[in-house]
Design a protein around this motif. Sequence first.
Motif, mmCIF file in Angstrom:
data_model
loop_
_atom_site.group_PDB
_atom_site.id
_atom_site.type_symbol
_atom_site.label_atom_id
_atom_site.label_comp_id
_atom_site.label_asym_id
_atom_site.label_seq_id
_atom_site.Cartn_x
_atom_site.Cartn_y
_atom_site.Cartn_z
ATOM 1 N N LEU A 148 101.008 -60.678 -17.158
ATOM 2 C CA LEU A 148 101.695 -59.529 -17.722
ATOM 3 C C LEU A 148 103.201 -59.701 -17.673
ATOM 4 O O LEU A 148 103.741 -60.443 -16.863
ATOM 5 C CB LEU A 148 101.314 -58.259 -16.954
ATOM 6 N N GLN A 149 103.873 -58.965 -18.545
ATOM 7 C CA GLN A 149 105.312 -58.882 -18.539
ATOM 8 C C GLN A 149 105.687 -57.455 -18.913
ATOM 9 O O GLN A 149 104.878 -56.737 -19.491
ATOM 10 C CB GLN A 149 105.944 -59.861 -19.528
ATOM 11 N N ILE A 150 106.901 -57.052 -18.545
ATOM 12 C CA ILE A 150 107.405 -55.777 -19.031
ATOM 13 C C ILE A 150 108.649 -56.053 -19.846
ATOM 14 O O ILE A 150 109.401 -56.987 -19.568
ATOM 15 C CB ILE A 150 107.685 -54.749 -17.904
ATOM 16 N N ARG A 151 108.827 -55.262 -20.890
ATOM 17 C CA ARG A 151 109.967 -55.438 -21.791
ATOM 18 C C ARG A 151 110.509 -54.060 -22.133
ATOM 19 O O ARG A 151 109.749 -53.141 -22.378
ATOM 20 C CB ARG A 151 109.529 -56.154 -23.053
ATOM 21 N N GLN A 152 111.835 -53.951 -22.135
ATOM 22 C CA GLN A 152 112.457 -52.694 -22.507
ATOM 23 C C GLN A 152 112.136 -52.420 -23.967
ATOM 24 O O GLN A 152 112.261 -53.303 -24.820
ATOM 25 C CB GLN A 152 113.960 -52.759 -22.269
ATOM 26 N N VAL A 153 111.710 -51.193 -24.270
ATOM 27 C CA VAL A 153 111.244 -50.843 -25.612
ATOM 28 C C VAL A 153 112.343 -50.984 -26.656
ATOM 29 O O VAL A 153 112.080 -51.393 -27.775
ATOM 30 C CB VAL A 153 110.631 -49.422 -25.622
ATOM 31 N N ASP A 154 113.591 -50.710 -26.304
ATOM 32 C CA ASP A 154 114.663 -50.810 -27.292
ATOM 33 C C ASP A 154 115.051 -52.250 -27.593
ATOM 34 O O ASP A 154 115.937 -52.515 -28.383
ATOM 35 C CB ASP A 154 115.886 -50.004 -26.868
ATOM 36 N N GLY A 155 114.387 -53.211 -26.924
ATOM 37 C CA GLY A 155 114.607 -54.619 -27.214
ATOM 38 C C GLY A 155 115.758 -55.251 -26.461
ATOM 39 O O GLY A 155 116.002 -56.439 -26.609
ATOM 40 N N GLN A 156 116.485 -54.480 -25.650
ATOM 41 C CA GLN A 156 117.580 -55.072 -24.884
ATOM 42 C C GLN A 156 117.013 -55.882 -23.733
ATOM 43 O O GLN A 156 116.006 -55.535 -23.147
ATOM 44 C CB GLN A 156 118.498 -53.979 -24.341
ATOM 45 N N LYS B 112 108.385 -45.098 -17.952
ATOM 46 C CA LYS B 112 109.683 -44.468 -18.187
ATOM 47 C C LYS B 112 110.384 -44.259 -16.859
ATOM 48 O O LYS B 112 109.844 -43.645 -15.943
ATOM 49 C CB LYS B 112 109.528 -43.135 -18.915
ATOM 50 N N VAL B 113 111.606 -44.783 -16.771
ATOM 51 C CA VAL B 113 112.468 -44.656 -15.602
ATOM 52 C C VAL B 113 113.788 -44.100 -16.115
ATOM 53 O O VAL B 113 114.508 -44.802 -16.836
ATOM 54 C CB VAL B 113 112.685 -46.010 -14.896
ATOM 55 N N GLY B 114 114.097 -42.857 -15.793
ATOM 56 C CA GLY B 114 115.285 -42.218 -16.359
ATOM 57 C C GLY B 114 115.143 -42.175 -17.866
ATOM 58 O O GLY B 114 114.125 -41.732 -18.394
ATOM 59 N N ASP B 115 116.160 -42.665 -18.580
ATOM 60 C CA ASP B 115 116.092 -42.725 -20.042
ATOM 61 C C ASP B 115 115.613 -44.079 -20.551
ATOM 62 O O ASP B 115 115.590 -44.317 -21.750
ATOM 63 C CB ASP B 115 117.477 -42.421 -20.644
ATOM 64 N N HIS B 116 115.254 -44.982 -19.644
ATOM 65 C CA HIS B 116 114.796 -46.314 -20.023
ATOM 66 C C HIS B 116 113.272 -46.333 -20.124
ATOM 67 O O HIS B 116 112.577 -45.820 -19.246
ATOM 68 C CB HIS B 116 115.254 -47.355 -18.999
ATOM 69 N N VAL B 117 112.772 -46.967 -21.184
ATOM 70 C CA VAL B 117 111.335 -47.078 -21.406
ATOM 71 C C VAL B 117 110.976 -48.552 -21.482
ATOM 72 O O VAL B 117 111.622 -49.329 -22.192
ATOM 73 C CB VAL B 117 110.904 -46.350 -22.701
ATOM 74 N N PHE B 118 109.942 -48.929 -20.730
ATOM 75 C CA PHE B 118 109.456 -50.302 -20.700
ATOM 76 C C PHE B 118 108.007 -50.320 -21.153
ATOM 77 O O PHE B 118 107.251 -49.389 -20.876
ATOM 78 C CB PHE B 118 109.525 -50.873 -19.273
ATOM 79 N N GLU B 119 107.614 -51.381 -21.832
ATOM 80 C CA GLU B 119 106.219 -51.556 -22.238
ATOM 81 C C GLU B 119 105.617 -52.722 -21.461
ATOM 82 O O GLU B 119 106.251 -53.764 -21.320
ATOM 83 C CB GLU B 119 106.130 -51.843 -23.734
ATOM 84 N N VAL B 120 104.402 -52.517 -20.972
ATOM 85 C CA VAL B 120 103.672 -53.596 -20.309
ATOM 86 C C VAL B 120 102.989 -54.388 -21.412
ATOM 87 O O VAL B 120 102.300 -53.832 -22.260
ATOM 88 C CB VAL B 120 102.630 -53.042 -19.308
ATOM 89 N N GLN B 121 103.205 -55.695 -21.407
ATOM 90 C CA GLN B 121 102.651 -56.563 -22.435
ATOM 91 C C GLN B 121 101.818 -57.662 -21.815
ATOM 92 O O GLN B 121 102.056 -58.064 -20.674
ATOM 93 C CB GLN B 121 103.778 -57.200 -23.259
#
Length: 132
Positions: free
Chosen positions: A4-12, A85-94
């Motif tokens: 697995l990996q996590i990636r910030q949804v906004d692509g940053q 979701k952590v604060g205003d940051h959203v991560f997706e588990v991939q």
Amino acid sequence: MAVLQIRQVDGQGRPIRLHDEPVSIGRHPDNTIRIKDEKASRFHCVIEPVADGEHVIRDLGSRNGTRVNGQRIQEQPIGPGDEIKVGDHVFEVQNRDPVEPEQGGNGQPGSPDLPAWAAEIDKLIESLPPKG
């Protein structure tokens, strides 16, 4: 076993691979993933490995909480497709399993969904010893 990996949804930023070591998220520089977000705690949450390659996310007593798929959690298993979701940051588990040629990748059976040169750099980075 899925990798697995996590990636910030906004692509940053680049994806963070989940391994045998915990991955911490928060504002403090000692976190694996440091975020600049006043809604996040200094040490907000941690993703930890458990048996058989599975991972759980655990809130570290943050004021605003940690959410998985919109639900506030204390501790919860995570898997591909989950949204953190952590604060205003959203991560997706991939899922980082190899993909079939018709789904992408470089066309070679069992190749990761990366160009060949990027996969080589990824392997090289993974082989480096940890800092300190």
